[in-house]
Scaffold this active site. Structure first.
Site, PDB file in Angstrom:
ATOM      1  CE1 TYR A  53      -4.014  -1.681  -0.418  1.00 47.53           C
ATOM      2  CE2 TYR A  53      -3.108  -3.285   1.010  1.00 47.53           C
ATOM      3  CZ  TYR A  53      -4.085  -2.766   0.056  1.00 47.53           C
ATOM      4  OH  TYR A  53      -5.274  -3.866  -0.037  1.00 47.53           O
ATOM      5  NE  ARG A  56      -0.704  -0.202  -6.088  1.00 49.04           N
ATOM      6  CZ  ARG A  56       0.458  -0.799  -6.175  1.00 49.04           C
ATOM      7  NH1 ARG A  56       0.915  -1.962  -5.311  1.00 49.04           N
ATOM      8  NH2 ARG A  56       1.392  -0.853  -7.106  1.00 49.04           N
ATOM      9  CG  ASN A  87     -11.469   3.688  -8.165  1.00 51.75           C
ATOM     10  OD1 ASN A  87     -11.580   2.342  -8.509  1.00 51.75           O
ATOM     11  ND2 ASN A  87     -11.687   4.396  -9.336  1.00 51.75           N
ATOM     12  CG  ASP A  89      -8.253   7.016  -7.174  1.00 48.88           C
ATOM     13  OD1 ASP A  89      -9.240   7.823  -7.061  1.00 48.88           O
ATOM     14  OD2 ASP A  89      -8.379   6.195  -8.057  1.00 48.88           O
ATOM     15  CG  HIS A 104     -13.621  -1.748  -2.580  1.00 49.15           C
ATOM     16  ND1 HIS A 104     -13.695  -2.167  -3.719  1.00 49.15           N
ATOM     17  CD2 HIS A 104     -15.068  -2.163  -1.881  1.00 49.15           C
ATOM     18  CE1 HIS A 104     -14.662  -3.106  -3.900  1.00 49.15           C
ATOM     19  NE2 HIS A 104     -15.372  -3.144  -2.917  1.00 49.15           N
ATOM     20  N   GLY A 170     -15.977   2.103 -15.710  1.00 58.87           N
ATOM     21  CA  GLY A 170     -14.727   1.483 -15.343  1.00 58.87           C
ATOM     22  C   GLY A 170     -14.664   0.356 -14.354  1.00 58.87           C
TER      23      GLY A 170
HETATM   24  N1  APR Z   1     -11.773   3.570 -19.272  1.00 63.75           N
HETATM   25  C1  APR Z   1     -12.891   3.015 -18.578  1.00 63.75           C
HETATM   26  N2  APR Z   1     -12.710   1.552 -18.147  1.00 63.75           N
HETATM   27  C2  APR Z   1     -11.615   1.123 -18.453  1.00 63.75           C
HETATM   28  C3  APR Z   1     -10.446   1.760 -18.859  1.00 63.75           C
HETATM   29  C4  APR Z   1     -10.541   2.999 -19.473  1.00 63.75           C
HETATM   30  N3  APR Z   1      -9.460   3.879 -19.727  1.00 63.75           N
HETATM   31  N4  APR Z   1      -9.246   0.922 -18.821  1.00 63.75           N
HETATM   32  C5  APR Z   1      -9.771  -0.280 -18.353  1.00 63.75           C
HETATM   33  N5  APR Z   1     -11.270  -0.117 -18.017  1.00 63.75           N
HETATM   34  C6  APR Z   1     -12.088  -0.955 -17.630  1.00 63.75           C
HETATM   35  C7  APR Z   1     -11.792  -2.592 -17.946  1.00 63.75           C
HETATM   36  O1  APR Z   1     -12.207  -2.719 -18.981  1.00 63.75           O
HETATM   37  C8  APR Z   1     -12.646  -3.242 -16.679  1.00 63.75           C
HETATM   38  O2  APR Z   1     -13.867  -3.509 -17.143  1.00 63.75           O
HETATM   39  O3  APR Z   1     -11.896  -1.048 -16.184  1.00 63.75           O
HETATM   40  C9  APR Z   1     -12.424  -2.138 -15.595  1.00 63.75           C
HETATM   41  C10 APR Z   1     -11.421  -2.469 -14.532  1.00 63.75           C
HETATM   42  O4  APR Z   1     -11.838  -3.609 -13.807  1.00 63.75           O
HETATM   43  P1  APR Z   1     -11.134  -4.287 -12.461  1.00 63.75           P
HETATM   44  O5  APR Z   1      -9.449  -4.093 -12.668  1.00 63.75           O
HETATM   45  O6  APR Z   1     -11.821  -5.678 -12.132  1.00 63.75           O
HETATM   46  O7  APR Z   1     -11.269  -3.012 -11.534  1.00 63.75           O
HETATM   47  P2  APR Z   1     -12.795  -2.783 -10.487  1.00 63.75           P
HETATM   48  O8  APR Z   1     -13.847  -3.354 -11.133  1.00 63.75           O
HETATM   49  O9  APR Z   1     -12.456  -1.486  -9.964  1.00 63.75           O
HETATM   50  O10 APR Z   1     -12.387  -3.842  -9.241  1.00 63.75           O
HETATM   51  C11 APR Z   1     -13.237  -4.022  -8.155  1.00 63.75           C
HETATM   52  O11 APR Z   1     -11.508  -5.473  -7.140  1.00 63.75           O
HETATM   53  O12 APR Z   1      -9.475  -5.834  -6.521  1.00 63.75           O
HETATM   54  C12 APR Z   1     -10.818  -5.425  -6.216  1.00 63.75           C
HETATM   55  O13 APR Z   1     -10.607  -3.841  -4.355  1.00 63.75           O
HETATM   56  C13 APR Z   1     -10.428  -3.812  -5.722  1.00 63.75           C
HETATM   57  O14 APR Z   1     -12.060  -2.071  -5.745  1.00 63.75           O
HETATM   58  C14 APR Z   1     -11.325  -3.259  -6.581  1.00 63.75           C
HETATM   59  C15 APR Z   1     -12.484  -4.303  -6.810  1.00 63.75           C
END
Ligand code: APR
Length: 229
Positions: A53, A56, A87, A89, A104, A170
């Site tokens: 972390y 990060r 997120n 951040d 989270h 996203g």
């Molecule tokens: N704009 C929009 N979406 C995007 C972009 C972009 N430039 N680049 C990637 N993505 C999309 C991907 O296609 C995907 O659907 O963002 C998504 C990211 O998915 P994850 O990596 O699974 O992230 P997230 O859904 O936020 O994860 C949820 O999982 O690990 C845990 O706690 C962590 O909060 C997180 C949770």
């Protein structure tokens, strides 16, 4: 004013330079969840968890909100906007969004390991062994780890149920309970999904999929919503 509720995930911060979790080259390819983001990992190897972390945080200190974060903030002129973000951040706040729920946790906060109500801001990037809460216990990152309760879920569900318009941006919708929020949206409320890849959800009639990156998709959303505002 209509209530606009946004569920955001790592993808909205990708164009600011923060890695997502599950894309190619994502964080969970470099690190095992079990090693750095579970209560068991914290018991087994707190140094490794702190290091993960800290890294990060060090990266997040140098990033800025992108157009998508700013568009969501600008929408407050037209809608009563609430952001529910997965997120950790602070880019929504930095862009000017006034109502942000962090499902989270928050990267720039620490929490007592003895009393979860003792939460502190982290100045700088480093949280160390020996950093203690007011009651003398070690501080941990203020993050909801895998296997832990999601305390903000109740308020997030309430906000979602009140939405007139719901936006998902996203997120892969791979992690519950956050991913389940879409099922609490009222039938009358349209759902907009912005992602370059379709999240793992069956699209229904009330869903509109904007297959774009966040910065482009947010502008399209803005134009479309202003027509109906
Ligand atoms: N704009 C929009 N979406 C995007 C972009 C972009 N430039 N680049 C990637 N993505 C999309 C991907 O296609 C995907 O659907 O963002 C998504 C990211 O998915 P994850 O990596 O699974 O992230 P997230 O859904 O936020 O994860 C949820 O999982 O690990 C845990 O706690 C962590 O909060 C997180 C949770």
């Amino acid at each position: 004013m209509k209530k606009l509720v946004v569920l955001s995930g790592a993808g909205i911060s990708a164009e600011s330079g923060i890695k997502t979790f599950r894309d190619n080259g994502g964080l969970w390819e470099e690190h095992r969840v079990e090693d750095v983001a579970t209560p068991e990992a914290w018991i087994r190897d707190p140094e490794l968890v702190l290091k993960f972390y800290n890294e990060r945080r060090r990266q997040a200190m140098n990033v800025k909100p992108n157009r998508a974060h700013f568009v969501l903030a600008e929408l407050e002129e037209h809608f009563d906007v609430s952001i529910i973000t997965q997120n950790i951040d602070s880019l929504h706040e930095l862009a000017g969004s006034s109502k942000v729920v962090h499902l989270h946790g928050e990267l720039f906060k620490s929490r007592s390991t003895r009393d979860p109500d003792l939460v502190y801001p982290i100045e700088g990037w480093e949280l160390k062994t020996g950093d203690l809460c007011a009651k003398g216990s070690q501080l941990r990152p203020h993050i909801v780890w895998f296997g832990e309760q999601v305390p903000m879920m109740t308020v997030a569900t309430q906000i979602t149920e009140e939405a007139d318009i719901f936006v998902v941006i996203g997120t892969s919708l791979a992690v519950y309970p956050a991913a389940g929020l879409v099922y609490y949206v009222r039938n009358e409320a349209p759902i907009y999904l912005i992602d370059p890849v379709q999240p793992d959800i069956t699209l229904s009639k009330k869903m509109k999929f904007i297959k774009e990156k966040a910065t482009v998709g947010a502008e399209i959303l803005f134009d479309e919503l202003i027509k109906v505002a």
